[in-house]
Motif scaffolding. Structure first.
Motif, PDB file in Angstrom:
ATOM      1  N   MET A 188       0.837  -1.115   0.041  1.00 20.89           N
ATOM      2  CA  MET A 188      -0.123   0.093   0.148  1.00 20.89           C
ATOM      3  C   MET A 188       0.783   1.204   0.091  1.00 20.89           C
ATOM      4  O   MET A 188       1.869   1.196   0.626  1.00 20.89           O
ATOM      5  CB  MET A 188      -0.785  -0.022   1.482  1.00 20.89           C
ATOM      6  CG  MET A 188      -1.752   1.292   1.466  1.00 20.89           C
ATOM      7  SD  MET A 188      -2.347   1.687   2.943  1.00 20.89           S
ATOM      8  CE  MET A 188      -1.168   2.008   4.141  1.00 20.89           C
ATOM      9  N   PHE A 189       0.201   2.276  -0.858  1.00 19.03           N
ATOM     10  CA  PHE A 189       1.281   3.628  -0.551  1.00 19.03           C
ATOM     11  C   PHE A 189       0.155   4.537  -0.757  1.00 19.03           C
ATOM     12  O   PHE A 189      -1.121   4.592  -0.659  1.00 19.03           O
ATOM     13  CB  PHE A 189       2.190   3.643  -1.768  1.00 19.03           C
ATOM     14  CG  PHE A 189       1.491   3.979  -3.135  1.00 19.03           C
ATOM     15  CD1 PHE A 189       1.582   5.070  -3.572  1.00 19.03           C
ATOM     16  CD2 PHE A 189       1.254   2.742  -3.954  1.00 19.03           C
ATOM     17  CE1 PHE A 189       0.979   5.402  -4.828  1.00 19.03           C
ATOM     18  CE2 PHE A 189       0.610   3.027  -5.214  1.00 19.03           C
ATOM     19  CZ  PHE A 189       0.552   4.490  -5.729  1.00 19.03           C
ATOM     20  N   TRP A 241      -3.771   3.439  -1.831  1.00 22.95           N
ATOM     21  CA  TRP A 241      -3.649   2.635  -3.042  1.00 22.95           C
ATOM     22  C   TRP A 241      -3.215   1.044  -2.468  1.00 22.95           C
ATOM     23  O   TRP A 241      -2.175   1.303  -2.117  1.00 22.95           O
ATOM     24  CB  TRP A 241      -3.166   3.164  -4.120  1.00 22.95           C
ATOM     25  CG  TRP A 241      -4.145   4.338  -4.558  1.00 22.95           C
ATOM     26  CD1 TRP A 241      -4.170   5.712  -4.125  1.00 22.95           C
ATOM     27  CD2 TRP A 241      -5.432   4.465  -5.477  1.00 22.95           C
ATOM     28  NE1 TRP A 241      -4.970   6.751  -4.714  1.00 22.95           N
ATOM     29  CE2 TRP A 241      -5.692   5.828  -5.400  1.00 22.95           C
ATOM     30  CE3 TRP A 241      -5.895   3.471  -5.934  1.00 22.95           C
ATOM     31  CZ2 TRP A 241      -6.697   5.939  -6.142  1.00 22.95           C
ATOM     32  CZ3 TRP A 241      -7.096   3.816  -6.837  1.00 22.95           C
ATOM     33  CH2 TRP A 241      -7.673   5.086  -6.825  1.00 22.95           C
ATOM     34  N   LYS A 242      -3.810   0.292  -3.012  1.00 22.67           N
ATOM     35  CA  LYS A 242      -3.245  -1.139  -2.771  1.00 22.67           C
ATOM     36  C   LYS A 242      -1.624  -1.308  -3.503  1.00 22.67           C
ATOM     37  O   LYS A 242      -0.803  -1.714  -2.896  1.00 22.67           O
ATOM     38  CB  LYS A 242      -4.104  -2.196  -3.597  1.00 22.67           C
ATOM     39  CG  LYS A 242      -3.590  -3.596  -3.497  1.00 22.67           C
ATOM     40  CD  LYS A 242      -4.574  -4.521  -4.484  1.00 22.67           C
ATOM     41  CE  LYS A 242      -3.790  -5.861  -4.297  1.00 22.67           C
ATOM     42  NZ  LYS A 242      -4.864  -6.846  -5.302  1.00 22.67           N
ATOM     43  N   ASP A 243      -1.640  -0.575  -4.711  1.00 25.62           N
ATOM     44  CA  ASP A 243      -0.068  -0.674  -5.060  1.00 25.62           C
ATOM     45  C   ASP A 243      -0.297   0.301  -6.541  1.00 25.62           C
ATOM     46  O   ASP A 243      -1.269   0.958  -6.665  1.00 25.62           O
ATOM     47  CB  ASP A 243       0.103  -2.104  -5.715  1.00 25.62           C
ATOM     48  CG  ASP A 243      -0.708  -2.795  -6.765  1.00 25.62           C
ATOM     49  OD1 ASP A 243      -1.403  -1.954  -7.357  1.00 25.62           O
ATOM     50  OD2 ASP A 243      -0.883  -3.978  -6.705  1.00 25.62           O
ATOM     51  N   GLU A 244       0.792   0.649  -6.908  1.00 22.84           N
ATOM     52  CA  GLU A 244       0.983   1.847  -8.000  1.00 22.84           C
ATOM     53  C   GLU A 244       0.076   1.400  -9.306  1.00 22.84           C
ATOM     54  O   GLU A 244      -0.411   2.108  -9.899  1.00 22.84           O
ATOM     55  CB  GLU A 244       2.281   1.712  -8.329  1.00 22.84           C
ATOM     56  CG  GLU A 244       3.116   2.576  -7.194  1.00 22.84           C
ATOM     57  CD  GLU A 244       4.534   2.734  -7.775  1.00 22.84           C
ATOM     58  OE1 GLU A 244       4.822   3.301  -8.692  1.00 22.84           O
ATOM     59  OE2 GLU A 244       5.498   2.511  -7.046  1.00 22.84           O
ATOM     60  N   TRP A 278       2.495  13.584  -4.925  1.00 28.97           N
ATOM     61  CA  TRP A 278       3.427  12.901  -4.340  1.00 28.97           C
ATOM     62  C   TRP A 278       2.854  11.522  -4.117  1.00 28.97           C
ATOM     63  O   TRP A 278       1.827  11.584  -3.720  1.00 28.97           O
ATOM     64  CB  TRP A 278       3.791  13.582  -2.992  1.00 28.97           C
ATOM     65  CG  TRP A 278       4.630  14.747  -3.016  1.00 28.97           C
ATOM     66  CD1 TRP A 278       5.711  15.175  -3.292  1.00 28.97           C
ATOM     67  CD2 TRP A 278       3.697  16.230  -2.742  1.00 28.97           C
ATOM     68  NE1 TRP A 278       5.852  16.520  -3.274  1.00 28.97           N
ATOM     69  CE2 TRP A 278       4.501  17.113  -3.011  1.00 28.97           C
ATOM     70  CE3 TRP A 278       2.476  16.494  -2.543  1.00 28.97           C
ATOM     71  CZ2 TRP A 278       4.335  18.462  -3.100  1.00 28.97           C
ATOM     72  CZ3 TRP A 278       1.952  17.648  -2.519  1.00 28.97           C
ATOM     73  CH2 TRP A 278       2.758  18.766  -2.768  1.00 28.97           C
ATOM     74  N   SER A 279       3.676  10.562  -4.284  1.00 28.34           N
ATOM     75  CA  SER A 279       3.506   9.099  -3.991  1.00 28.34           C
ATOM     76  C   SER A 279       4.290   8.707  -3.040  1.00 28.34           C
ATOM     77  O   SER A 279       5.674   9.043  -3.116  1.00 28.34           O
ATOM     78  CB  SER A 279       3.363   8.153  -5.494  1.00 28.34           C
ATOM     79  OG  SER A 279       2.473   8.415  -6.153  1.00 28.34           O
ATOM     80  N   VAL A 280       3.791   8.427  -1.670  1.00 32.22           N
ATOM     81  CA  VAL A 280       4.718   8.362  -0.633  1.00 32.22           C
ATOM     82  C   VAL A 280       4.516   6.869  -0.034  1.00 32.22           C
ATOM     83  O   VAL A 280       3.288   6.343  -0.190  1.00 32.22           O
ATOM     84  CB  VAL A 280       4.686   9.381   0.373  1.00 32.22           C
ATOM     85  CG1 VAL A 280       5.081  10.408  -0.253  1.00 32.22           C
ATOM     86  CG2 VAL A 280       3.284   9.462   0.907  1.00 32.22           C
ATOM     87  N   ASP A 281       5.343   6.299   0.414  1.00 34.82           N
ATOM     88  CA  ASP A 281       5.178   4.927   1.575  1.00 34.82           C
ATOM     89  C   ASP A 281       4.862   5.679   2.837  1.00 34.82           C
ATOM     90  O   ASP A 281       5.727   6.397   3.355  1.00 34.82           O
ATOM     91  CB  ASP A 281       6.271   4.010   1.170  1.00 34.82           C
ATOM     92  CG  ASP A 281       6.713   3.646  -0.023  1.00 34.82           C
ATOM     93  OD1 ASP A 281       5.338   3.151  -0.572  1.00 34.82           O
ATOM     94  OD2 ASP A 281       7.592   3.510  -0.602  1.00 34.82           O
ATOM     95  N   LYS A 282       3.929   4.967   3.596  1.00 34.63           N
ATOM     96  CA  LYS A 282       3.571   5.227   4.873  1.00 34.63           C
ATOM     97  C   LYS A 282       4.826   4.409   5.614  1.00 34.63           C
ATOM     98  O   LYS A 282       4.972   3.263   5.456  1.00 34.63           O
ATOM     99  CB  LYS A 282       2.253   4.766   5.393  1.00 34.63           C
ATOM    100  CG  LYS A 282       1.896   5.176   6.744  1.00 34.63           C
ATOM    101  CD  LYS A 282       0.670   4.516   7.379  1.00 34.63           C
ATOM    102  CE  LYS A 282      -0.425   4.983   6.500  1.00 34.63           C
ATOM    103  NZ  LYS A 282      -1.933   4.539   6.906  1.00 34.63           N
ATOM    104  N   VAL A 283       5.602   5.038   6.632  1.00 36.35           N
ATOM    105  CA  VAL A 283       6.660   4.683   7.303  1.00 36.35           C
ATOM    106  C   VAL A 283       6.050   4.213   8.738  1.00 36.35           C
ATOM    107  O   VAL A 283       6.374   3.274   9.169  1.00 36.35           O
ATOM    108  CB  VAL A 283       7.655   5.507   7.523  1.00 36.35           C
ATOM    109  CG1 VAL A 283       8.770   4.962   8.323  1.00 36.35           C
ATOM    110  CG2 VAL A 283       8.333   5.956   6.033  1.00 36.35           C
ATOM    111  N   VAL A 284       5.261   5.059   9.553  1.00 33.76           N
ATOM    112  CA  VAL A 284       4.774   4.913  10.771  1.00 33.76           C
ATOM    113  C   VAL A 284       3.118   5.450  10.703  1.00 33.76           C
ATOM    114  O   VAL A 284       2.834   6.543  10.135  1.00 33.76           O
ATOM    115  CB  VAL A 284       5.396   5.680  11.857  1.00 33.76           C
ATOM    116  CG1 VAL A 284       4.881   5.544  13.164  1.00 33.76           C
ATOM    117  CG2 VAL A 284       6.931   5.132  11.963  1.00 33.76           C
TER     118      VAL A 284
END
Length: 98
Positions: free
Chosen positions: A1-2, A56-59, A89-95
Motif C-alpha cells: 500500500m502507498f 492505494w493497494k499498489d502503483e 506525491w506518491s509516498v510510502d507510509k513509514v509509521v
C-alpha cells in the motif's frame, strides 16, 4: 500500500463547484478497485488550497484509476478551476499511530 497526496489550488469563485463535484464523485473514487482510503483536506489559512489523501493497494491500482474514464471525467471538470499548477506525491507510509 502507498499514499497519494495531491495539492490543488482553486480560483475562489470555483471552490463551491469543486466541493460539489468532489461530493458527487467521492464514493466512486473510493470504490474504485485498489483504492483503500480517501480524504479531502482544506488549508486553514489559505482556504483555496485543498489536499486529497488516498491509499492505494499498489502503483498499478493508481495507474488503472488514472487511466480510467472516471479519472478523465473528474480531472476534466476539476482542472479548469485551478489557479495554480497542482502538485502530487506518491509516498510510502513509514509509521502510523492510530
Amino acid at each position: 500500500m502507498f499514499v497519494r497526496i495531491v495539492k490543488m489550488g482553486f480560483k475562489p469563485e470555483e471552490i463551491e463547484t469543486f466541493l460539489s463535484n468532489f461530493d458527487q464523485h467521492k464514493e466512486k473514487i473510493r470504490g474504485f478497485e485498489g483504492c483503500e482510503f480517501l480524504e479531502l483536506y482544506r488549508d486553514k489559512n489559505n482556504t483555496n488550497q485543498f489536499f486529497t489523501y488516498s491509499y492505494w493497494k499498489d502503483e498499478t491500482a493508481l495507474e488503472n484509476y488514472r487511466n480510467s474514464n472516471l479519472f478523465n471525467e473528474v480531472w476534466a471538470e476539476t482542472k479548469v478551476m485551478f489557479n495554480q499548477k497542482p502538485e502530487a506525491w506518491s509516498v510510502d507510509k513509514v509509521v502510523s499511530i492510530p
